[in-house]
Design a protein around this motif. Structure first.
Motif, short mmCIF file in Angstrom:
data_model
loop_
_atom_site.label_atom_id
_atom_site.label_comp_id
_atom_site.label_asym_id
_atom_site.label_seq_id
_atom_site.Cartn_x
_atom_site.Cartn_y
_atom_site.Cartn_z
N UNK A 59 -14.16 -4.56 1.38
CA UNK A 59 -12.76 -4.66 1.79
C UNK A 59 -12.10 -3.27 1.79
N UNK A 60 -12.38 -2.49 0.77
CA UNK A 60 -11.76 -1.17 0.70
C UNK A 60 -12.27 -0.24 1.80
N UNK A 61 -13.50 -0.43 2.23
CA UNK A 61 -14.05 0.40 3.32
C UNK A 61 -13.20 0.27 4.59
N UNK A 62 -12.63 -0.90 4.80
CA UNK A 62 -11.79 -1.13 5.97
C UNK A 62 -10.63 -0.13 6.01
N UNK A 63 -10.12 0.20 4.85
CA UNK A 63 -8.91 1.02 4.77
C UNK A 63 -9.17 2.53 4.85
N UNK A 64 -10.42 2.94 4.86
CA UNK A 64 -10.70 4.39 4.93
C UNK A 64 -10.07 5.04 6.15
N UNK A 65 -10.05 4.32 7.25
CA UNK A 65 -9.47 4.87 8.48
C UNK A 65 -7.97 4.57 8.62
N UNK A 66 -7.45 3.77 7.69
CA UNK A 66 -6.05 3.33 7.78
C UNK A 66 -5.33 3.50 6.45
N UNK A 67 -5.09 4.74 6.02
CA UNK A 67 -4.46 4.94 4.71
C UNK A 67 -3.07 4.34 4.58
N UNK A 68 -2.30 4.32 5.68
CA UNK A 68 -0.96 3.72 5.62
C UNK A 68 -1.08 2.23 5.33
N UNK A 69 -2.02 1.59 5.95
CA UNK A 69 -2.26 0.16 5.74
C UNK A 69 -2.70 -0.10 4.30
N UNK A 70 -3.43 0.82 3.75
CA UNK A 70 -3.90 0.67 2.37
C UNK A 70 -2.73 0.60 1.39
N UNK A 71 -1.66 1.30 1.71
CA UNK A 71 -0.50 1.31 0.82
C UNK A 71 0.17 -0.06 0.74
N UNK A 72 0.37 -0.74 1.87
CA UNK A 72 0.98 -2.08 1.78
C UNK A 72 0.02 -3.04 1.08
N UNK A 73 -1.27 -2.83 1.29
CA UNK A 73 -2.24 -3.72 0.65
C UNK A 73 -2.20 -3.58 -0.87
N UNK A 74 -2.19 -2.35 -1.36
CA UNK A 74 -2.14 -2.15 -2.82
C UNK A 74 -0.82 -2.63 -3.40
N UNK A 75 0.27 -2.39 -2.67
CA UNK A 75 1.58 -2.86 -3.15
C UNK A 75 1.61 -4.38 -3.25
N UNK A 76 1.09 -5.05 -2.24
CA UNK A 76 1.10 -6.52 -2.26
C UNK A 76 0.17 -7.05 -3.36
N UNK A 77 -0.98 -6.41 -3.53
CA UNK A 77 -1.91 -6.85 -4.58
C UNK A 77 -1.29 -6.63 -5.97
N UNK A 78 -0.54 -5.55 -6.13
CA UNK A 78 0.12 -5.30 -7.41
C UNK A 78 1.17 -6.37 -7.69
N UNK A 79 1.91 -6.76 -6.66
CA UNK A 79 2.91 -7.83 -6.85
C UNK A 79 2.23 -9.15 -7.20
N UNK A 80 1.08 -9.41 -6.61
CA UNK A 80 0.33 -10.62 -6.97
C UNK A 80 -0.08 -10.55 -8.44
N UNK A 81 -0.55 -9.39 -8.87
CA UNK A 81 -0.95 -9.22 -10.27
C UNK A 81 0.23 -9.46 -11.21
N UNK A 82 1.42 -9.10 -10.77
CA UNK A 82 2.63 -9.31 -11.56
C UNK A 82 3.18 -10.73 -11.42
N UNK A 83 2.47 -11.56 -10.66
CA UNK A 83 2.88 -12.94 -10.38
C UNK A 83 4.19 -12.98 -9.60
N UNK A 84 4.35 -12.02 -8.71
CA UNK A 84 5.54 -11.95 -7.85
C UNK A 84 5.09 -12.22 -6.41
N UNK A 85 4.67 -13.45 -6.17
CA UNK A 85 4.09 -13.81 -4.88
C UNK A 85 5.10 -13.68 -3.73
N UNK A 86 6.35 -14.02 -3.97
CA UNK A 86 7.37 -13.92 -2.92
C UNK A 86 7.51 -12.47 -2.47
#
Length: 189
Positions: A59-86
């Motif tokens: 999954x992370x290999x996908x983002x090597x060419x798209x660093x901007x996209x990686x940022x929204x992905x990590x932010x959303x995953x962090x919110x999931x980890x915090x149980x902030x699904x909305x």
């Protein structure tokens, strides 16, 4: 500090994974990839987390060419980890993914997954049906749709349609045998 100590291999692996989780949330893509690849090369394939780590790498290999996209992905995953699904849903909704089809499918898959977790089942189904590329997420979307019909909506007929669709479109799927067994169970019940 704990990693520098001579300790049990399982504890060391757990700490390495936690360290990489922090690096992931800090947008350190290259470092996370390098560390996880090292863990895999130094581990045996019977390691309980081997397949999970390999999946993370893919999954992370996908983002090597798209660093901007990686940022929204990590932010959303962090919110999931915090149980902030909305908040995670909002991050994904507000991202205009203009990358490859694989990246668009990944975004829609995770978006649908979050909607499902938030009990927006029909909206999740709508998003999943948008995944039509020839990517792994196309395959996963069909399975997800089938399982929603099967387990959440309890419509066996629609579930069977989706399971059969998967078998027809992806005869080499790693999920083929599991789906075939589930179909047999539905038909025999």
């Amino acid at each position: 500090e704990h990693l520098k100590k001579n300790m049990d291999d399982n504890i060391e692996l757990f700490l390495n994974i936690k360290k990489n989780q922090i690096l992931f949330y800090n947008n350190e893509l290259e470092l996370v990839l390098k560390n996880f690849e090292k863990i895999l090369t130094e581990s045996h394939t019977d390691l309980m987390l081997y397949n999970d780590i390999a999946e993370i790498i893919s999954i992370l290999q996908i983002f090597k060419s798209y660093p901007k996209e990686y940022q929204w992905f990590t932010k959303s995953q962090f919110k999931i980890m915090q149980n902030k699904k909305i908040e995670a849903i909002s991050i994904i909704e507000n991202n205009d993914s203009n990358g490859s089809q694989l990246l668009i499918d990944l975004k829609n898959y995770y978006y649908a997954y979050l909607l499902f977790l938030n009990d927006n089942i029909y909206q999740a189904l709508e998003i999943l049906t948008k995944i039509k590329g020839n990517t792994i997420f196309s395959e996963l979307a069909i399975i997800f749709i089938a399982e929603i019909y099967d387990y959440s909506i309890k419509d066996q007929n629609l579930a069977v349609e989706q399971y059969i669709k998967l078998l027809e479109l992806f005869p080499d799927s790693i999920f083929y045998e599991q789906v075939r067994l589930r179909l047999r169970k539905i038909v025999n019940s």
